[in-house]
Scaffold this active site. Structure first.
Site, mmCIF file in Angstrom:
data_model
loop_
_atom_site.group_PDB
_atom_site.id
_atom_site.type_symbol
_atom_site.label_atom_id
_atom_site.label_comp_id
_atom_site.label_asym_id
_atom_site.label_seq_id
_atom_site.Cartn_x
_atom_site.Cartn_y
_atom_site.Cartn_z
ATOM 1 C CG ASP A 76 -112.885 61.160 7.816
ATOM 2 O OD1 ASP A 76 -113.743 62.169 7.935
ATOM 3 O OD2 ASP A 76 -111.593 61.295 8.057
ATOM 4 C CE1 TYR B 196 -116.671 60.455 -9.402
ATOM 5 C CE2 TYR B 196 -119.215 60.204 -9.668
ATOM 6 C CZ TYR B 196 -117.831 59.623 -8.951
ATOM 7 O OH TYR B 196 -117.848 58.721 -7.952
ATOM 8 C CG ASP C 262 -120.863 57.412 -6.983
ATOM 9 O OD1 ASP C 262 -121.857 56.533 -6.694
ATOM 10 O OD2 ASP C 262 -120.157 57.386 -7.847
ATOM 11 C CE LYS D 138 -110.448 64.068 5.056
ATOM 12 N NZ LYS D 138 -110.393 63.520 6.202
ATOM 13 C CG ASP E 158 -123.520 52.616 -4.121
ATOM 14 O OD1 ASP E 158 -124.500 53.176 -4.507
ATOM 15 O OD2 ASP E 158 -122.670 52.116 -4.897
#
Ligand code: NAD
Length: 358
Positions: A224, A142, A248, A192, A252
């Site tokens: 994952d 970001y 992020d 990851k 959620d």
């Protein structure tokens, strides 16, 4: 104690929910003998309308000069067609960067009175669901270099880079370990590392920091797998620490498994005690101005402010207990309404919570 609180009401339901949180803070001030001085500042769509900028300089100045910041939500259809750096959401990224708030703390806890709103089967939630996601907030994709280019054949290519330096990983890892020490003493570091270089550095640094916290159980988990485990066996998690983009998405997911967007608070913290506290939901333009919004996420964000920025533990406990009591008594705003419960408006919910702080 006297504390200066910068207040960004924002757009949509922002002003309604922040008003309720201020009512609750005022009650806490009265009962526990504190003074909270509010300083209203603009950010988001309302700031664009008034000043042409989503984050006016004056707002940053007042926030930096305050003990903490309380934020409602920003954004709305009116400003959807503006370019990225002029949209209300640019204010959010800007204020996090300006205040150097690198750690976003999002609890996800199943509230027993609302267990029927949880989309997971009871056999999965019977072991409990009480975790915190610690998300790195001002690094990664970001905030990395980005570009969009068109080559001589007309092929358009867009690129975002995910970069982390060791010190950025180290400071967020420490936040997670310190938090775990106050909870069930367990940290999962999400990455990851089987694919990304930035994750391999993340892993190297988190392992180094983990050695300083031998009392905290530590493990790595791939992002994952984390997404799967959150809906398969969320009880295994206490504190999850991860980079910006992964955090992020996962936060959620974690919020939704607790049942309602209108219930989840968050804190964004930096090196000192100045923090920014806001509900995780947006400005809900569909219900704005109708006194229908659920103010609980914002009220619980105010409780986090008392806990993390002002070290007012019993005051924060009082707000959280008042929320539990009102829910246990069967009062609900429309978003969490179920059969046999009493529906109340945004301001009535605020009043009920205020009354329980004695
Ligand atoms: P949203 O979270 O605003 O709303 C999603 C749905 O949840 C809507 O149906 C809404 O009515 C409902 N909802 C949200 N909060 C509620 C509450 N407290 N009480 C009752 N119902 C609630 O998400 P969206 O519709 O995708 O976004 C609307 C605007 O908010 C957009 O402009 C978006 O960019 C912005 N946004 C801002 C923030 C922020 O300020 N931190 C976060 C997310 C989205």
């Amino acid at each position: 104690m006297i504390k200066k609180i910068a207040v960004i009401k924002g757009d949509g339901i922002g002003p309604e929910i922040v008003t309720e949180a201020q009512k609750v803070l005022d009650r806490v001030a009265k009962v526990y003998g504190h003074t909270f001085e509010y300083r209203d500042v603009l950010m988001g769509g309302c700031a664009i309308d008034e000043t042409g900028e989503p984050l006016p300089e004056e707002t940053v100045k007042v926030c930096l000069d305050s003990d903490s910041v309380l934020l409602g939500a920003v954004g709305g259809h009116k400003w959807d067609d503006l370019p990225g750096d002029k949209r209300p959401e640019a204010g959010l990224l800007g204020i996090r960067g300006a205040l150097k708030l690198f750690a976003n703390i999002r609890p996800a806890k199943l509230i027993p009175a609302l267990s029927d709103a949880c989309p997971l089967k009871e056999e999965i939630t019977k072991n409990g669901l009480d975790l915190v996601i610690v998300r790195e907030l001002i690094g990664g994709a970001y905030f990395g270099k980005r570009s969009t280019t068109v080559d001589e054949n007309g092929v358009k290519t867009a690129c975002d880079s995910m970069a982390y330096s060791d010190y950025e990983v180290e400071r967020i890892a420490r936040v997670a370990f310190e938090m775990a020490r106050k909870r069930r003493k367990k940290v999962h570091s999400v990455d990851k590392a089987n694919v990304l270089d930035s994750s391999r550095l993340w892993r190297e640094v988190t392992h180094k920091v983990a050695k300083e916290y031998p009392d905290v159980e530590f493990s790595d988990i791939l992002v994952d797998n984390t997404a799967m485990q959150l809906v398969h066996n969320p009880a295994q998690f206490d504190v999850l620490v991860t980079e910006n983009l992964f955090g992020d998405i996962l936060s959620d997911e974690a919020s939704m498994i607790t049942g309602s967007l209108g219930m989840i608070p968050s804190a964004s913290l930096g090196e000192g005690t100045l923090g920014l506290y806001e509900p995780i939901h947006g400005s809900a333009p569909d219900i704005a101005g109708q006194n229908k919004a659920n103010p609980i996420a914002t009220i619980l964000s105010a409780a986090m402010m008392l806990r993390y920025s002002f070290d007012m533990q019993k005051e924060a406990d009082a707000i959280e207990s008042a929320v539990d009591k009102v829910l246990n008594d069967g009062f609900r705003t429309g978003d969490i309404m179920s059969e046999g419960k009493t529906q109340v408006s945004c301001s009535e919910m605020g009043d009920l919570i205020v009354k329980e702080i004695k």
